[in-house]
Structure formats: C-alpha cells, structure tokens
Design a protein around this motif. Sequence first.
Motif, PDB file in Angstrom:
ATOM      1  N   GLN A 222       0.834  -1.210   0.000  1.00  0.00           N
ATOM      2  CA  GLN A 222       0.000   0.000   0.000  1.00  0.00           C
ATOM      3  C   GLN A 222       0.861   1.249   0.000  1.00  0.00           C
ATOM      4  O   GLN A 222       0.552   2.231  -0.685  1.00  0.00           O
ATOM      5  CB  GLN A 222      -0.958   0.016   1.215  1.00  0.00           C
ATOM      6  CG  GLN A 222      -2.027  -1.038   1.151  1.00  0.00           C
ATOM      7  CD  GLN A 222      -1.571  -2.381   1.739  1.00  0.00           C
ATOM      8  OE1 GLN A 222      -0.423  -2.590   2.119  1.00  0.00           O
ATOM      9  NE2 GLN A 222      -2.505  -3.322   1.791  1.00  0.00           N
ATOM     10  N   ARG A 223       1.952   1.227   0.759  1.00  0.00           N
ATOM     11  CA  ARG A 223       2.858   2.386   0.784  1.00  0.00           C
ATOM     12  C   ARG A 223       3.507   2.575  -0.593  1.00  0.00           C
ATOM     13  O   ARG A 223       3.635   3.703  -1.059  1.00  0.00           O
ATOM     14  CB  ARG A 223       3.919   2.221   1.870  1.00  0.00           C
ATOM     15  CG  ARG A 223       4.939   3.329   1.890  1.00  0.00           C
ATOM     16  CD  ARG A 223       4.347   4.673   2.326  1.00  0.00           C
ATOM     17  NE  ARG A 223       5.364   5.700   2.262  1.00  0.00           N
ATOM     18  CZ  ARG A 223       5.233   6.838   1.567  1.00  0.00           C
ATOM     19  NH1 ARG A 223       4.119   7.118   0.942  1.00  0.00           N
ATOM     20  NH2 ARG A 223       6.206   7.696   1.524  1.00  0.00           N
ATOM     21  N   LEU A 224       3.895   1.503  -1.248  1.00  0.00           N
ATOM     22  CA  LEU A 224       4.465   1.619  -2.590  1.00  0.00           C
ATOM     23  C   LEU A 224       3.441   2.206  -3.553  1.00  0.00           C
ATOM     24  O   LEU A 224       3.775   3.064  -4.370  1.00  0.00           O
ATOM     25  CB  LEU A 224       4.978   0.267  -3.102  1.00  0.00           C
ATOM     26  CG  LEU A 224       5.498   0.279  -4.546  1.00  0.00           C
ATOM     27  CD1 LEU A 224       6.598   1.312  -4.758  1.00  0.00           C
ATOM     28  CD2 LEU A 224       5.977  -1.116  -4.942  1.00  0.00           C
ATOM     29  N   GLN A 225       2.193   1.778  -3.453  1.00  0.00           N
ATOM     30  CA  GLN A 225       1.154   2.337  -4.321  1.00  0.00           C
ATOM     31  C   GLN A 225       1.045   3.848  -4.116  1.00  0.00           C
ATOM     32  O   GLN A 225       0.954   4.604  -5.084  1.00  0.00           O
ATOM     33  CB  GLN A 225      -0.183   1.646  -4.057  1.00  0.00           C
ATOM     34  CG  GLN A 225      -0.219   0.222  -4.555  1.00  0.00           C
ATOM     35  CD  GLN A 225      -1.441  -0.552  -4.092  1.00  0.00           C
ATOM     36  OE1 GLN A 225      -2.136  -0.165  -3.153  1.00  0.00           O
ATOM     37  NE2 GLN A 225      -1.698  -1.684  -4.750  1.00  0.00           N
ATOM     38  N   THR A 226       1.102   4.296  -2.872  1.00  0.00           N
ATOM     39  CA  THR A 226       1.054   5.731  -2.571  1.00  0.00           C
ATOM     40  C   THR A 226       2.276   6.445  -3.130  1.00  0.00           C
ATOM     41  O   THR A 226       2.158   7.515  -3.730  1.00  0.00           O
ATOM     42  CB  THR A 226       0.956   5.956  -1.046  1.00  0.00           C
ATOM     43  OG1 THR A 226      -0.216   5.310  -0.566  1.00  0.00           O
ATOM     44  CG2 THR A 226       0.929   7.429  -0.699  1.00  0.00           C
ATOM     45  N   MET A 227       3.449   5.857  -2.953  1.00  0.00           N
ATOM     46  CA  MET A 227       4.682   6.456  -3.467  1.00  0.00           C
ATOM     47  C   MET A 227       4.615   6.610  -4.987  1.00  0.00           C
ATOM     48  O   MET A 227       5.048   7.632  -5.533  1.00  0.00           O
ATOM     49  CB  MET A 227       5.902   5.616  -3.065  1.00  0.00           C
ATOM     50  CG  MET A 227       6.196   5.641  -1.585  1.00  0.00           C
ATOM     51  SD  MET A 227       7.421   4.403  -1.094  1.00  0.00           S
ATOM     52  CE  MET A 227       8.939   5.213  -1.595  1.00  0.00           C
ATOM     53  N   LEU A 228       4.088   5.608  -5.673  1.00  0.00           N
ATOM     54  CA  LEU A 228       3.975   5.674  -7.134  1.00  0.00           C
ATOM     55  C   LEU A 228       3.020   6.786  -7.563  1.00  0.00           C
ATOM     56  O   LEU A 228       3.267   7.466  -8.564  1.00  0.00           O
ATOM     57  CB  LEU A 228       3.514   4.326  -7.700  1.00  0.00           C
ATOM     58  CG  LEU A 228       4.568   3.219  -7.669  1.00  0.00           C
ATOM     59  CD1 LEU A 228       3.937   1.856  -7.916  1.00  0.00           C
ATOM     60  CD2 LEU A 228       5.674   3.501  -8.681  1.00  0.00           C
ATOM     61  N   GLN A 229       1.960   7.005  -6.805  1.00  0.00           N
ATOM     62  CA  GLN A 229       1.018   8.083  -7.121  1.00  0.00           C
ATOM     63  C   GLN A 229       1.614   9.457  -6.844  1.00  0.00           C
ATOM     64  O   GLN A 229       1.296  10.424  -7.527  1.00  0.00           O
ATOM     65  CB  GLN A 229      -0.269   7.915  -6.318  1.00  0.00           C
ATOM     66  CG  GLN A 229      -1.086   6.718  -6.726  1.00  0.00           C
ATOM     67  CD  GLN A 229      -2.221   6.430  -5.751  1.00  0.00           C
ATOM     68  OE1 GLN A 229      -2.366   7.074  -4.722  1.00  0.00           O
ATOM     69  NE2 GLN A 229      -3.030   5.435  -6.085  1.00  0.00           N
ATOM     70  N   GLU A 230       2.506   9.532  -5.856  1.00  0.00           N
ATOM     71  CA  GLU A 230       3.078  10.815  -5.448  1.00  0.00           C
ATOM     72  C   GLU A 230       4.203  11.288  -6.347  1.00  0.00           C
ATOM     73  O   GLU A 230       4.518  12.472  -6.344  1.00  0.00           O
ATOM     74  CB  GLU A 230       3.574  10.729  -4.000  1.00  0.00           C
ATOM     75  CG  GLU A 230       2.457  10.612  -2.987  1.00  0.00           C
ATOM     76  CD  GLU A 230       2.970  10.389  -1.571  1.00  0.00           C
ATOM     77  OE1 GLU A 230       4.178  10.093  -1.388  1.00  0.00           O
ATOM     78  OE2 GLU A 230       2.149  10.494  -0.645  1.00  0.00           O
ATOM     79  N   GLY A 231       4.859  10.401  -7.072  1.00  0.00           N
ATOM     80  CA  GLY A 231       5.938  10.870  -7.938  1.00  0.00           C
ATOM     81  C   GLY A 231       7.028   9.858  -8.171  1.00  0.00           C
ATOM     82  O   GLY A 231       6.793   8.652  -8.144  1.00  0.00           O
ATOM     83  N   ALA A 232       8.230  10.375  -8.380  1.00  0.00           N
ATOM     84  CA  ALA A 232       9.368   9.568  -8.811  1.00  0.00           C
ATOM     85  C   ALA A 232       9.780   8.541  -7.767  1.00  0.00           C
ATOM     86  O   ALA A 232      10.109   8.872  -6.636  1.00  0.00           O
ATOM     87  CB  ALA A 232      10.555  10.464  -9.139  1.00  0.00           C
ATOM     88  N   VAL A 233       9.715   7.289  -8.156  1.00  0.00           N
ATOM     89  CA  VAL A 233      10.216   6.174  -7.360  1.00  0.00           C
ATOM     90  C   VAL A 233      10.700   5.121  -8.351  1.00  0.00           C
ATOM     91  O   VAL A 233      10.077   4.902  -9.386  1.00  0.00           O
ATOM     92  CB  VAL A 233       9.140   5.599  -6.397  1.00  0.00           C
ATOM     93  CG1 VAL A 233       7.930   5.116  -7.144  1.00  0.00           C
ATOM     94  CG2 VAL A 233       9.712   4.504  -5.536  1.00  0.00           C
ATOM     95  N   THR A 234      11.830   4.520  -8.052  1.00  0.00           N
ATOM     96  CA  THR A 234      12.351   3.451  -8.895  1.00  0.00           C
ATOM     97  C   THR A 234      12.002   2.124  -8.240  1.00  0.00           C
ATOM     98  O   THR A 234      12.383   1.876  -7.098  1.00  0.00           O
ATOM     99  CB  THR A 234      13.882   3.577  -9.066  1.00  0.00           C
ATOM    100  OG1 THR A 234      14.177   4.850  -9.646  1.00  0.00           O
ATOM    101  CG2 THR A 234      14.424   2.476  -9.959  1.00  0.00           C
ATOM    102  N   VAL A 235      11.260   1.301  -8.953  1.00  0.00           N
ATOM    103  CA  VAL A 235      10.852  -0.009  -8.457  1.00  0.00           C
ATOM    104  C   VAL A 235      11.751  -1.043  -9.121  1.00  0.00           C
ATOM    105  O   VAL A 235      11.884  -1.051 -10.347  1.00  0.00           O
ATOM    106  CB  VAL A 235       9.365  -0.291  -8.771  1.00  0.00           C
ATOM    107  CG1 VAL A 235       8.955  -1.655  -8.236  1.00  0.00           C
ATOM    108  CG2 VAL A 235       8.487   0.810  -8.188  1.00  0.00           C
ATOM    109  N   VAL A 236      12.379  -1.894  -8.305  1.00  0.00           N
ATOM    110  CA  VAL A 236      13.372  -2.839  -8.801  1.00  0.00           C
ATOM    111  C   VAL A 236      12.970  -4.266  -8.431  1.00  0.00           C
ATOM    112  O   VAL A 236      12.794  -4.590  -7.260  1.00  0.00           O
ATOM    113  CB  VAL A 236      14.770  -2.536  -8.226  1.00  0.00           C
ATOM    114  CG1 VAL A 236      15.811  -3.496  -8.791  1.00  0.00           C
ATOM    115  CG2 VAL A 236      15.161  -1.093  -8.495  1.00  0.00           C
TER     116      VAL A 236
END
Length: 159
Positions: free
Chosen positions: A14-28
Amino acid sequence: HRTAFTDVEHITAQRLQTMLQEGAVTVVDVRSAAERAVSMIPGAVTIDTMPSKVEGPVVLYCTVGYRSSLEARRLADEAPAGIYSMGGILEWARAGGVLHDSSGKPTKRVHAFAAKWAAMAPEDHDALVFEQPLSWSFIGAALRVPYVWVMGQVRRLLN
C-alpha cells in the motif's frame, strides 16, 4: 523476514502504491528472469538494469521480501538514503496491485517461488511454482552482503 533484516527499511504494498502516485520512485525486481517472465509490477526494472543514478526512493521487491531485503542491505552501503524492501509481489497482488506479463499485458499469474508461498497469492490469481535448483544469483546475493558490509566498515575506518 523483517525481523531478520532490522537494518533494512521495509514498506508495504500500500505504501508503494502511494509512493507511485506521489511521484518519482524506482521499483526494482530482484527475482530471476524465469520469475519475471511470469509477471512483474508495471514499470519495474531489474537489478541488472537499475540505473546507477536514480531520483527519489528505490523500492526493491522479490516474492515475499527476503531476497529484496538482502539487496536493500547491500545497496544501503552504496546508495544514499531511500532504499526500501517491499513485502513482495505476492503482497502487491493481495493489495490489488496490477501485474503485467512479459509482453506488458495485465495478468493474474504470479510466480510464487516455492510451493509453501503459493497460498499467499490472491484466490483470483494463478500461483506458479517452477521446480528450480538454488540459483547462483541468490547465493551470490547472500555472499555479497557480508562482503559489502565489511568493505563499508573498512571505508568508515579509513575516513
């Protein structure tokens, strides 16, 4: 796994989903090529294709969070703050996260790595488990962690 990696910052799907909505994040995605061929989180890169310089936080994931915690620990000595391990692709799927297959199309298939984790997949997903020998990349990741930690300690002493 979270109790075994108290030095790693963990986040939920859920936190990752929020981070993706908020802006730049690199998912690896740190899983094997065979696992990634089944499904990935859209927009994720592999550990081998991760850019050397990234803007914003880096969130690593695997199946249940163990391998991503190993990689997060390794990267913590090499990268600035903002390295996280997410609970895994199974947690992502249970939280309603979209998965894409190798052609980029939405899928309800997920690789569960081992039979004992297949039950963690949502009921509407197909959990696949391939019989696979212990991966050399997994062994390499496990061995890199102590080496990276020792080298980080040596650098701190020399500075």
